[in-house]
Design a protein around this motif. Structure first.
Motif, short mmCIF file in Angstrom:
data_model
loop_
_atom_site.label_atom_id
_atom_site.label_comp_id
_atom_site.label_asym_id
_atom_site.label_seq_id
_atom_site.Cartn_x
_atom_site.Cartn_y
_atom_site.Cartn_z
N ASP A 49 12.92 -6.91 -4.52
CA ASP A 49 11.74 -7.79 -4.60
C ASP A 49 12.15 -9.26 -4.49
OD1 ASP A 49 9.21 -6.66 -4.66
OD2 ASP A 49 9.51 -5.87 -6.67
N VAL A 52 13.01 -10.19 -0.93
CA VAL A 52 11.81 -10.38 -0.11
C VAL A 52 11.18 -11.74 -0.39
CG1 VAL A 52 9.47 -9.55 0.33
CG2 VAL A 52 11.35 -7.93 0.16
N LYS A 68 8.61 -5.17 3.27
CA LYS A 68 7.67 -4.90 2.18
C LYS A 68 7.21 -3.43 2.22
CE LYS A 68 5.74 -9.49 1.38
NZ LYS A 68 4.52 -10.33 1.42
N GLN A 83 7.68 -0.78 -0.80
CA GLN A 83 6.57 -0.05 -1.42
C GLN A 83 6.79 1.46 -1.36
OE1 GLN A 83 4.08 -1.22 -3.24
NE2 GLN A 83 4.95 -3.27 -2.96
#
Length: 236
Positions: free
Chosen positions: A54, A57, A83, A87
Motif C-alpha cells: 500500500d 502504491v 491497485k 485488491q
C-alpha cells in the motif's frame, strides 16, 4: 545515478512487484498449509507486506505528479494495474483468514461432538462453538479494520504530501515567472543603456566634426589677415 523524471516511480514499482511476489508465494504456500501455527504466521507476514505494498502504491501516486504529461497516461495505467493486484491479494488474504478461523474452530477438542445429557452447556455444546466462532470472527474483523485504518491513514498522509508538493510546485512556478519578468526588464534596461551610449558616441563625433570645421574655417581667415598685415598701407 539516474535523474530521469520516472526513475523514482520505476524504483517504487520494482519494490512493489517484489513485495507482491512475496505475498503471492506466501498465499499459495504456507498460508494454505495444514499446520495451524505456520498458517497463522504466514498470514501475519502477508498483512505486513500488504501494508508495505500500500505504501509503495502511495509513493507511486506521489511520483507520478512529477512525470511529464506526455508520459503520464501509461504510468497511470500501471498504477491502476498495481491497485487491482493489491485488491486481489487483499481479498485472497481475507478469505484465507476466514478459512483459518473456521479450521481452528473445527479442530478444537470437542467442537465436533454432541452435548452430553449431564452437561448440556459444556465445552462441546453448540452454544460454546458459536461463542468461540463469534470470538474468532470478531478478532479477524478487528484485524481487518486495523489494516483498513492503517491504509486510510497512509492514504491521508499521501494526500497531504501531494498537496504540499503541489503548493511547492506553484511557488517554484511563481518564482520562475518572477525571474522571467526580471530577466525581460533587465534586457530592456540593457537595450536602453546601449542606445544611450551609442547616442553619446554619435554626439561626440558630431561635436568633433564641428570643431574641425571651425578650425578649418579659421585658417584661411588667419592667412588673409597676415597677408593684409604684410602689405600694410600700400594696400590701403
Amino acid at each position: 545515478m539516474d535523474t530521469s523524471p520516472t526513475s523514482l516511480f520505476d524504483s517504487y514499482e520494482q519494490d512493489f512487484q517484489q513485495i507482491v511476489s512475496s505475498i503471492r508465494d506466501k498465499l499459495e504456500g504456507d498460508a494454505k498449509g495444514d499446520v495451524a501455527e505456520q498458517r497463522k504466521a504466514a498470514l501475519r507476514r502477508v498483512e505486513m507486506e500488504l501494508d508495505e505494498a500500500d505504501e509503495m502504491v502511495s509513493q507511486m501516486e506521489i511520483e507520478i505528479q512529477g512525470i511529464p504529461q506526455s508520459l503520464r497516461p501509461s504510468y497511470q495505467s500501471r498504477i491502476r494495474s498495481a491497485k487491482a493486484d493489491l485488491q486481489r491479494y487483499k481479498k485472497q488474504s481475507k478469505d484465507l483468514h476466514a478459512q483459518a478461523a473456521r479450521s481452528d474452530l473445527l479442530s478444537r477438542p470437542g467442537m465436533g461432538g454432541l452435548p452430553s445429557s449431564d452437561d448440556p452447556y459444556g465445552p462441546s455444546s453448540d452454544r460454546t462453538r458459536l461463542l468461540a466462532g463469534t470470538a474468532l470472527l470478531e478478532d479477524g474483523s478487528r484485524r481487518l479494520m486495523d489494516s483498513q485504518r492503517v491504509a486510510l491513514e497512509t492514504e491521508e498522509q499521501g494526500a497531504d504530501i501531494l498537496r504540499s508538493l503541489r503548493g511547492q510546485r506553484e511557488q517554484i512556478q511563481n518564482a520562475r515567472d518572477t525571474l522571467s519578468r526580471a530577466d525581460t526588464s533587465i534586457g530592456r534596461a540593457s537595450g536602453t543603456l546601449k542606445r544611450m551610449i551609442r547616442r553619446m558616441y554619435q554626439q561626440r563625433v558630431v561635436t568633433a566634426a564641428i570643431v574641425v570645421v571651425l578650425v578649418l574655417l579659421q585658417i584661411p581667415l588667419l592667412c588673409l589677415l597676415e597677408t593684409l598685415t604684410a602689405l600694410g598701407p600700400s594696400v590701403l
